[in-house]
Scaffold this motif. Sequence first.
Motif, PDB file in Angstrom:
ATOM      1  N   PRO A 205       0.812  -1.230   0.000  1.00 22.02           N
ATOM      2  CA  PRO A 205       0.000   0.000   0.000  1.00 22.02           C
ATOM      3  C   PRO A 205       0.840   1.271   0.000  1.00 22.02           C
ATOM      4  CG  PRO A 205      -0.084  -1.066   2.151  1.00 22.02           C
ATOM      5  CD  PRO A 205       0.596  -2.027   1.225  1.00 22.02           C
ATOM      6  N   LEU A 206       2.039   1.217   0.610  1.00 19.05           N
ATOM      7  CA  LEU A 206       2.913   2.393   0.604  1.00 19.05           C
ATOM      8  C   LEU A 206       3.381   2.696  -0.813  1.00 19.05           C
ATOM      9  CD1 LEU A 206       4.284   4.497   2.444  1.00 19.05           C
ATOM     10  CD2 LEU A 206       6.232   2.942   2.619  1.00 19.05           C
ATOM     11  N   ALA A 207       3.791   1.662  -1.545  1.00 16.23           N
ATOM     12  CA  ALA A 207       4.231   1.857  -2.928  1.00 16.23           C
ATOM     13  C   ALA A 207       3.081   2.337  -3.802  1.00 16.23           C
ATOM     14  CB  ALA A 207       4.811   0.548  -3.479  1.00 16.23           C
ATOM     15  N   ALA A 208       1.884   1.756  -3.583  1.00 17.52           N
ATOM     16  CA  ALA A 208       0.721   2.168  -4.375  1.00 17.52           C
ATOM     17  C   ALA A 208       0.327   3.610  -4.071  1.00 17.52           C
ATOM     18  CB  ALA A 208      -0.449   1.227  -4.093  1.00 17.52           C
ATOM     19  N   GLY A 209       0.374   3.988  -2.789  1.00 16.05           N
ATOM     20  CA  GLY A 209       0.039   5.351  -2.411  1.00 16.05           C
ATOM     21  C   GLY A 209       1.008   6.363  -2.995  1.00 16.05           C
ATOM     22  N   PHE A 210       2.302   6.046  -2.939  1.00 18.65           N
ATOM     23  CA  PHE A 210       3.321   6.934  -3.495  1.00 18.65           C
ATOM     24  C   PHE A 210       3.159   7.058  -5.009  1.00 18.65           C
ATOM     25  CE2 PHE A 210       7.442   7.577  -5.543  1.00 18.65           C
ATOM     26  CZ  PHE A 210       7.867   8.737  -4.918  1.00 18.65           C
ATOM     27  N   ALA A 211       2.932   5.916  -5.690  1.00 20.89           N
ATOM     28  CA  ALA A 211       2.784   5.935  -7.140  1.00 20.89           C
ATOM     29  C   ALA A 211       1.551   6.740  -7.555  1.00 20.89           C
ATOM     30  CB  ALA A 211       2.675   4.505  -7.670  1.00 20.89           C
ATOM     31  N   SER A 212       0.454   6.608  -6.790  1.00 14.47           N
ATOM     32  CA  SER A 212      -0.769   7.349  -7.111  1.00 14.47           C
ATOM     33  C   SER A 212      -0.527   8.848  -7.053  1.00 14.47           C
ATOM     34  CB  SER A 212      -1.891   6.965  -6.141  1.00 14.47           C
ATOM     35  OG  SER A 212      -2.261   5.634  -6.306  1.00 14.47           O
ATOM     36  N   ARG A 213       0.116   9.290  -5.977  1.00 16.00           N
ATOM     37  CA  ARG A 213       0.364  10.727  -5.842  1.00 16.00           C
ATOM     38  C   ARG A 213       1.331  11.215  -6.915  1.00 16.00           C
ATOM     39  NH1 ARG A 213      -0.352  15.090  -2.671  1.00 16.00           N
ATOM     40  NH2 ARG A 213      -1.605  13.973  -1.141  1.00 16.00           N
ATOM     41  N   TYR A 214       2.375  10.454  -7.161  1.00 18.44           N
ATOM     42  CA  TYR A 214       3.384  10.878  -8.153  1.00 18.44           C
ATOM     43  C   TYR A 214       2.752  11.019  -9.537  1.00 18.44           C
ATOM     44  CZ  TYR A 214       7.642  10.856 -10.963  1.00 18.44           C
ATOM     45  OH  TYR A 214       8.636  11.178 -11.855  1.00 18.44           O
ATOM     46  N   VAL A 215       2.032   9.974  -9.967  1.00 16.13           N
ATOM     47  CA  VAL A 215       1.431   9.992 -11.297  1.00 16.13           C
ATOM     48  C   VAL A 215       0.297  11.020 -11.359  1.00 16.13           C
ATOM     49  CG1 VAL A 215       0.115   8.644 -12.979  1.00 16.13           C
ATOM     50  CG2 VAL A 215       2.047   7.602 -11.768  1.00 16.13           C
ATOM     51  N   GLY A 216      -0.550  11.052 -10.308  1.00 18.56           N
ATOM     52  CA  GLY A 216      -1.674  11.981 -10.308  1.00 18.56           C
ATOM     53  C   GLY A 216      -1.237  13.428 -10.375  1.00 18.56           C
ATOM     54  N   GLU A 217      -0.238  13.802  -9.575  1.00 15.35           N
ATOM     55  CA  GLU A 217       0.217  15.189  -9.561  1.00 15.35           C
ATOM     56  C   GLU A 217       0.948  15.545 -10.847  1.00 15.35           C
ATOM     57  OE1 GLU A 217       2.381  16.196  -6.062  1.00 15.35           O
ATOM     58  OE2 GLU A 217       0.638  16.010  -4.741  1.00 15.35           O
ATOM     59  N   ARG A 218       1.699  14.584 -11.404  1.00 14.72           N
ATOM     60  CA  ARG A 218       2.416  14.860 -12.645  1.00 14.72           C
ATOM     61  C   ARG A 218       1.462  15.048 -13.830  1.00 14.72           C
ATOM     62  NH1 ARG A 218       7.941  13.994 -13.422  1.00 14.72           N
ATOM     63  NH2 ARG A 218       9.019  14.550 -11.480  1.00 14.72           N
ATOM     64  N   THR A 219       0.380  14.288 -13.852  1.00 16.07           N
ATOM     65  CA  THR A 219      -0.520  14.334 -15.007  1.00 16.07           C
ATOM     66  C   THR A 219      -1.668  15.338 -14.848  1.00 16.07           C
ATOM     67  OG1 THR A 219      -1.802  12.479 -14.086  1.00 16.07           O
ATOM     68  CG2 THR A 219      -0.029  11.944 -15.632  1.00 16.07           C
ATOM     69  N   LYS A 220      -2.181  15.484 -13.615  1.00 16.84           N
ATOM     70  CA  LYS A 220      -3.362  16.327 -13.410  1.00 16.84           C
ATOM     71  C   LYS A 220      -3.117  17.512 -12.483  1.00 16.84           C
ATOM     72  CE  LYS A 220      -6.595  13.811 -15.570  1.00 16.84           C
ATOM     73  NZ  LYS A 220      -7.553  14.324 -16.572  1.00 16.84           N
ATOM     74  N   GLY A 221      -2.041  17.469 -11.719  1.00 16.94           N
ATOM     75  CA  GLY A 221      -1.758  18.547 -10.781  1.00 16.94           C
ATOM     76  C   GLY A 221      -2.234  18.231  -9.374  1.00 16.94           C
ATOM     77  N   ARG A 222      -1.643  18.913  -8.381  1.00 14.85           N
ATOM     78  CA  ARG A 222      -1.971  18.645  -6.983  1.00 14.85           C
ATOM     79  C   ARG A 222      -3.413  19.010  -6.652  1.00 14.85           C
ATOM     80  NH1 ARG A 222       2.004  19.551  -1.929  1.00 14.85           N
ATOM     81  NH2 ARG A 222       2.752  17.633  -2.902  1.00 14.85           N
ATOM     82  N   ASP A 223      -3.922  20.096  -7.179  1.00 20.25           N
ATOM     83  CA  ASP A 223      -5.298  20.490  -6.864  1.00 20.25           C
ATOM     84  C   ASP A 223      -6.285  19.408  -7.289  1.00 20.25           C
ATOM     85  OD1 ASP A 223      -4.446  22.835  -5.768  1.00 20.25           O
ATOM     86  OD2 ASP A 223      -4.826  24.055  -7.560  1.00 20.25           O
ATOM     87  N   TRP A 224      -6.131  18.875  -8.497  1.00 19.23           N
ATOM     88  CA  TRP A 224      -7.031  17.811  -8.960  1.00 19.23           C
ATOM     89  C   TRP A 224      -6.874  16.578  -8.073  1.00 19.23           C
ATOM     90  CZ3 TRP A 224      -5.846  12.837 -10.386  1.00 19.23           C
ATOM     91  CH2 TRP A 224      -6.900  12.071 -10.915  1.00 19.23           C
ATOM     92  N   TYR A 225      -5.628  16.236  -7.752  1.00 22.90           N
ATOM     93  CA  TYR A 225      -5.381  15.021  -6.987  1.00 22.90           C
ATOM     94  C   TYR A 225      -6.049  15.086  -5.609  1.00 22.90           C
ATOM     95  CZ  TYR A 225      -2.855  11.171  -4.777  1.00 22.90           C
ATOM     96  OH  TYR A 225      -2.546  10.012  -4.119  1.00 22.90           O
ATOM     97  N   GLU A 226      -5.910  16.237  -4.926  1.00 13.51           N
ATOM     98  CA  GLU A 226      -6.427  16.338  -3.560  1.00 13.51           C
ATOM     99  C   GLU A 226      -7.905  16.735  -3.508  1.00 13.51           C
ATOM    100  OE1 GLU A 226      -3.834  18.684  -1.134  1.00 13.51           O
ATOM    101  OE2 GLU A 226      -2.325  17.084  -1.115  1.00 13.51           O
ATOM    102  N   ASP A 227      -8.387  17.441  -4.525  1.00 13.39           N
ATOM    103  CA  ASP A 227      -9.785  17.881  -4.507  1.00 13.39           C
ATOM    104  C   ASP A 227     -10.723  16.916  -5.220  1.00 13.39           C
ATOM    105  OD1 ASP A 227      -8.920  20.106  -3.163  1.00 13.39           O
ATOM    106  OD2 ASP A 227      -8.853  21.388  -4.942  1.00 13.39           O
ATOM    107  N   LYS A 228     -10.203  16.132  -6.135  1.00 14.06           N
ATOM    108  CA  LYS A 228     -11.051  15.226  -6.921  1.00 14.06           C
ATOM    109  C   LYS A 228     -10.762  13.752  -6.634  1.00 14.06           C
ATOM    110  CE  LYS A 228     -13.035  18.565  -9.285  1.00 14.06           C
ATOM    111  NZ  LYS A 228     -14.475  18.884  -9.135  1.00 14.06           N
ATOM    112  N   PHE A 229      -9.491  13.362  -6.742  1.00 15.38           N
ATOM    113  CA  PHE A 229      -9.137  11.939  -6.626  1.00 15.38           C
ATOM    114  C   PHE A 229      -9.255  11.425  -5.199  1.00 15.38           C
ATOM    115  CE2 PHE A 229      -5.915   8.545  -6.120  1.00 15.38           C
ATOM    116  CZ  PHE A 229      -6.443   7.624  -7.016  1.00 15.38           C
TER     117      PHE A 229
END
Length: 372
Positions: A205-229
Amino acid sequence: MSNQVVASQSTTAPARLSTLDRWLPLWIGLAMVGGILLGRFIPGLSDLLVELEVGGISVPIGIGLLVMMYPVLAKVRYDRMTAVTGDKRLLVSSLALNWIVGPALMFALAWIFLADLPEYRTGLIIVGLARCIAMVVIWNDLACGDREAAAVLVAVNAAFQVVAFAVLGYFYLTVLPGWLGLDTQGLEVSMGQIALNVLVFLGIPLAAGFASRYVGERTKGRDWYEDKFIPRIGPWALYGLLFTIVLLFALQGEAVTSNPWDVARIALPLLVYFALMWGIGIVTGRQLRLGYARSTTLAFTAAGNNFELAIAVAIGTFGATSGQALAGVVGPLIEVPVLVGLVYVSLWLARRWWHINPTTGLPLSNRAEVKS
């Protein structure tokens, strides 16, 4: 201007809790009762859960824990973790509470309350040696603790666990009782089993959580990741928690209902243990001036235990029907309701001791809010 902003934010009411969050104690209570009833009245269910094991890990329970942990670890801001690793007060106090105070306290309580029941006593000592790497992230998140600090402390304790568990098991079950003239008990522990436990329940789960944030922020940005995902996956942490609780209680539903007096005898030292470890942790954090969020994280990481590892070791060494295994199973049955209650104590202390809104971390604006 900044002071005005802070004052304005501190008087704003926190967002309305979802139905799931608002009634969480009720859902957990229903999950516990439902699990016990399933295990008691559906023949063969507990045997099926035992059979569905791979490498000593119950697959259904493992899936529940992974579903539970992933959303919380996906919320962690990994770019902030260096600030946690530099906090020596937090790291040292966590290691001391988890690997010196915790095992010693459980050893003492096991001998005080279960001196005449060696199997249960040994099982409790094993529980005290298995430091939490799973459910603690849920309790910490519910209590508005520091997510980054929780991730670091869990990782540090997990790494320490691989090395220290077998050594401390030998010390507390063989060496120390021998010095004190008490009964001794051997313990066979595989370092590979401990490492597998850590890899599955923390590494994945740690690797999955890190990968989700890394990919999400790189592709959609931090605002989308924290406000939508994050809001979309957030509820799955509690779904996984409730699913896991049902399975845990179903696993030993028949044993619990068939041996209520034995369960009560095991439960008493566990109640004392969880309350004392949490209390020592929260007071230590306050005395070290760690702030509410990190004090709370310190308290829950000190109080929680890795029940999967404790049960696996007890079953592997003494057998699935042994008293040691029953003591291991009673651990989470007591830990879950106690630590849920302590979540609410933490939120109350945020207002009483730290005078902050635990949801926002901002100072309270008036005495009425402090009393609420």
